[in-house]
Design a protein around this motif. Structure first.
Motif, short mmCIF file in Angstrom:
data_model
loop_
_atom_site.label_atom_id
_atom_site.label_comp_id
_atom_site.label_asym_id
_atom_site.label_seq_id
_atom_site.Cartn_x
_atom_site.Cartn_y
_atom_site.Cartn_z
N SER A 6 -6.63 43.61 -4.76
CA SER A 6 -6.29 43.90 -6.63
C SER A 6 -5.67 44.60 -6.65
N MET A 7 -4.41 44.08 -7.67
CA MET A 7 -3.59 44.13 -7.82
C MET A 7 -3.57 45.24 -9.19
N GLU A 8 -4.91 44.78 -9.82
CA GLU A 8 -5.15 45.95 -11.54
C GLU A 8 -5.91 47.17 -10.35
N LYS A 9 -6.66 47.06 -9.60
CA LYS A 9 -6.83 48.23 -8.96
C LYS A 9 -6.14 48.92 -8.14
N LEU A 10 -5.15 48.57 -7.58
CA LEU A 10 -3.96 49.02 -6.68
C LEU A 10 -3.02 49.69 -7.49
N ILE A 11 -2.92 49.19 -9.19
CA ILE A 11 -2.31 50.02 -9.58
C ILE A 11 -2.26 51.01 -10.31
N GLU A 12 -3.74 51.38 -10.61
CA GLU A 12 -4.80 52.41 -11.13
C GLU A 12 -4.70 53.51 -9.99
N LYS A 13 -4.93 52.36 -8.88
CA LYS A 13 -5.09 54.11 -7.34
C LYS A 13 -3.48 54.54 -7.21
N TYR A 14 -2.45 53.82 -7.77
CA TYR A 14 -1.34 54.55 -7.41
C TYR A 14 -0.42 55.64 -8.78
N ARG A 15 -1.45 55.00 -10.02
CA ARG A 15 -1.42 55.90 -11.27
C ARG A 15 -1.79 56.89 -10.54
N GLN A 16 -3.33 57.17 -10.64
CA GLN A 16 -4.19 58.44 -9.88
C GLN A 16 -3.16 59.22 -8.84
N GLU A 17 -2.61 58.61 -8.03
CA GLU A 17 -1.46 58.89 -6.95
C GLU A 17 -1.01 60.06 -7.50
N ILE A 18 0.40 59.59 -8.35
CA ILE A 18 1.14 60.29 -8.89
C ILE A 18 0.72 60.86 -9.70
N ILE A 19 -0.80 61.35 -10.21
CA ILE A 19 -0.61 62.37 -11.63
C ILE A 19 -1.56 63.34 -10.43
N LYS A 20 -2.10 63.41 -9.65
CA LYS A 20 -2.83 64.29 -8.78
C LYS A 20 -1.62 65.07 -8.26
N LYS A 21 -0.39 63.93 -7.41
CA LYS A 21 0.59 64.48 -6.84
C LYS A 21 1.65 65.94 -7.42
N GLY A 22 1.50 66.09 -9.12
CA GLY A 22 2.35 66.56 -9.93
C GLY A 22 1.59 67.48 -10.92
N LYS A 23 1.99 68.77 -11.03
CA LYS A 23 1.07 69.55 -12.50
C LYS A 23 2.00 69.12 -13.76
N ASN A 24 0.53 68.80 -14.58
CA ASN A 24 1.46 68.21 -15.81
C ASN A 24 2.05 67.05 -15.85
N ILE A 25 2.04 66.36 -15.10
CA ILE A 25 2.25 65.36 -14.44
C ILE A 25 1.41 63.95 -16.07
N LYS A 26 2.43 63.13 -16.66
CA LYS A 26 1.89 62.29 -17.60
C LYS A 26 2.70 61.20 -16.80
N CYS A 27 1.94 60.29 -16.49
CA CYS A 27 1.92 58.74 -16.36
C CYS A 27 1.71 57.82 -16.68
N ASN A 28 2.38 56.81 -17.75
CA ASN A 28 2.14 56.05 -18.34
C ASN A 28 2.52 54.15 -17.30
N ILE A 29 1.57 53.53 -17.61
CA ILE A 29 2.29 52.09 -17.48
C ILE A 29 3.32 51.50 -18.49
N VAL A 30 4.35 51.01 -18.60
CA VAL A 30 4.93 51.04 -19.36
C VAL A 30 5.73 49.35 -19.09
N LYS A 31 6.29 49.27 -19.94
CA LYS A 31 6.96 46.98 -20.03
C LYS A 31 7.96 47.47 -19.99
N ILE A 32 8.80 46.90 -19.26
CA ILE A 32 10.32 47.15 -19.69
C ILE A 32 10.99 45.81 -19.70
N LYS A 33 11.62 45.73 -20.81
CA LYS A 33 12.36 44.00 -19.99
C LYS A 33 12.95 44.25 -19.14
N THR A 34 12.45 43.56 -18.34
CA THR A 34 13.34 43.03 -16.59
C THR A 34 13.21 41.44 -16.17
#
Lengths: 121, 278
Positions: free
Chosen positions: B55-83
């Motif tokens: 599931s792509m949605e689950k994978l994205i959320e899991k990936y987001r959580q991994e980024i948050i876990k890795k760094g201290k005081n990290i802010k991670c948002n899903i962004v929409k960029i025109k591309t």
């Protein structure tokens, strides 16, 4: 080989300096280094007994000679890497890895030293 | 800013000129490579074939959580960029910040069937979005017209996608790739050696080639084409082998490099760009 106790940035800004006891002759593009042997009593005795030469000769190839000429205490390691990279059309990594390895070899043989902001190692 | 192409296992992206390959691991099915600018890692690419229940949605959320876990005081948002990056594939772009800034993407390509993670780091936070967008727009994860582009350091070549890389050696100034065909019978080896002008001062190309391959040459021919000296040969790889292989070596005076290709029909399969054409 023993690793240098300095970080990469400091290493690149360091200025290699030739050992002043070493003389060399220029054979066109390549150099012959003459490295004097130790002058302690036991080594003099060994030389007398076994006829070892007073100095060791090291032949440097074209690239090695160019690097040696640039080790004048004015050029930093970064300058030498950049010069080699541009002259021989190498990528940054190719030039850096080979130049650093070569400088390490020269250092291990006490042919050059590194001047790190006035401090010699 | 000058840009250059990097290509590995079917994944291509353009990056600033001083970002170079620092590590590679794995194969076409699952692997990773990273690029650095000499001081720190700037790009990391990771790929794998997903599990059947995916599931792509689950994978994205899991990936987001991994980024948050890795760094201290990290802010991670899903962004929409025109591309136009997500044309024909599903995925997300994540933007994260703490003492440094970074963009990560996770995408699933229907064509090659791989999930690819791309991470771009900006320690100095300068022009981060512009650089990231340029990288993203140049990013592709599958072969075009049946050919894969391989581009590392100053070596660029394309190979048919059915050729599988079985080994590679990335020494400074001496790069070698070995590919195998689908049946596992035919092998092609490509080597690129820097400082060719210095090497060929001491010996001719033919003598250097013979020394390098170490095999027994039965036929040889020398030619000059477009100011490049070529040496064609047929040789026996092993002393008691019954088969003969073809090989070509040539020296490019512009890139100052020697190229050596051995294997059957090697020249037809690999298209090698021996120097930059501007």
């Amino acid at each position: 080989m023993k690793k240098l106790p300095i970080d990469r940035k400091t290493l690149l800004n360091a200025k290699p300096l030739r050992n002043t006891l070493i003389t060399w002759e220029d054979n066109g593009e390549e150099l012959n280094l003459h490295v004097p042997m130790k002058k302690s009593k036991p080594s003099r005795l060994w030389r007398f007994l076994f006829g070892f030469p007073e100095q060791k000769n090291i032949h440097l190839d074209l690239l090695g000679s160019e690097v040696w000429k640039m080790c004048n205490g004015k050029n930093s390691v970064q300058d030498i890497v950049k010069s080699i990279q541009e002259r021989y059309n190498l990528s940054r990594k190719e030039a850096e890895v080979s130049t650093l390895e070569y400088l390490r070899k020269l250092m291990s043989k006490h042919l050059i030293g590194l001047n790190i902001t006035g401090r010699k190692i | 800013m000058n840009w250059k192409l990097t290509g590995w296992e079917g994944i291509n992206l353009s990056v600033p000129e001083d970002w170079e390959l620092s590590s590679v691991d794995g194969n076409r099915e699952k692997g990773t490579f990273s690029l650095d600018d000499g001081y720190s890692i700037r790009v990391e690419v990771e790929w794998e074939y997903p599990k059947s229940t995916f599931s792509m949605e689950k994978l994205i959320e899991k990936y987001r959580q991994e980024i948050i876990k890795k760094g201290k005081n990290i802010k991670c948002n899903i962004v929409k960029i025109k591309t136009n990056f997500f044309k024909g594939k599903s995925g997300a772009i994540l933007h994260w910040k703490n003492h440094e800034e970074g963009y990560s993407t996770v995408s699933y390509c229907k064509k090659c069937g791989r999930v690819v993670f791309l991470r771009v780091y900006f320690p100095e936070k300068k022009h981060s979005k512009e650089i990231f967008l340029c990288i993203l727009n140049s990013f592709s994860e599958h072969a075009e017209k049946g050919r894969e582009i391989w581009a590392i350091y100053k070596l660029i070549f394309s190979a048919p996608e059915n050729l599988k890389r079985i080994s590679s050696s990335l020494k400074a100034g001496d790069i070698t790739f070995t590919f195998q065909d689908e049946k596992g019978k035919g092998e092609i080896t490509l080597s690129q050696i820097a400082l060719g002008n210095i090497i060929l001062r001491q010996q001719p190309l033919s003598a250097w080639t013979k020394e390098r391959i170490g095999g027994k040459i039965i036929e040889e021919k020398q030619e000059e084409r477009n100011n490049h000296a070529y040496f064609f040969f047929r040789y026996k790889k092993k002393a008691f082998s019954r088969t003969w292989e073809n090989g070509i070596s040539w020296y490019c005076p512009i890139s100052q490099r020697i190229f050596l290709v051995t294997g059957n029909n090697a020249s037809d399969l690999l298209k090698i760009y021996c120097h930059e054409t501007k």
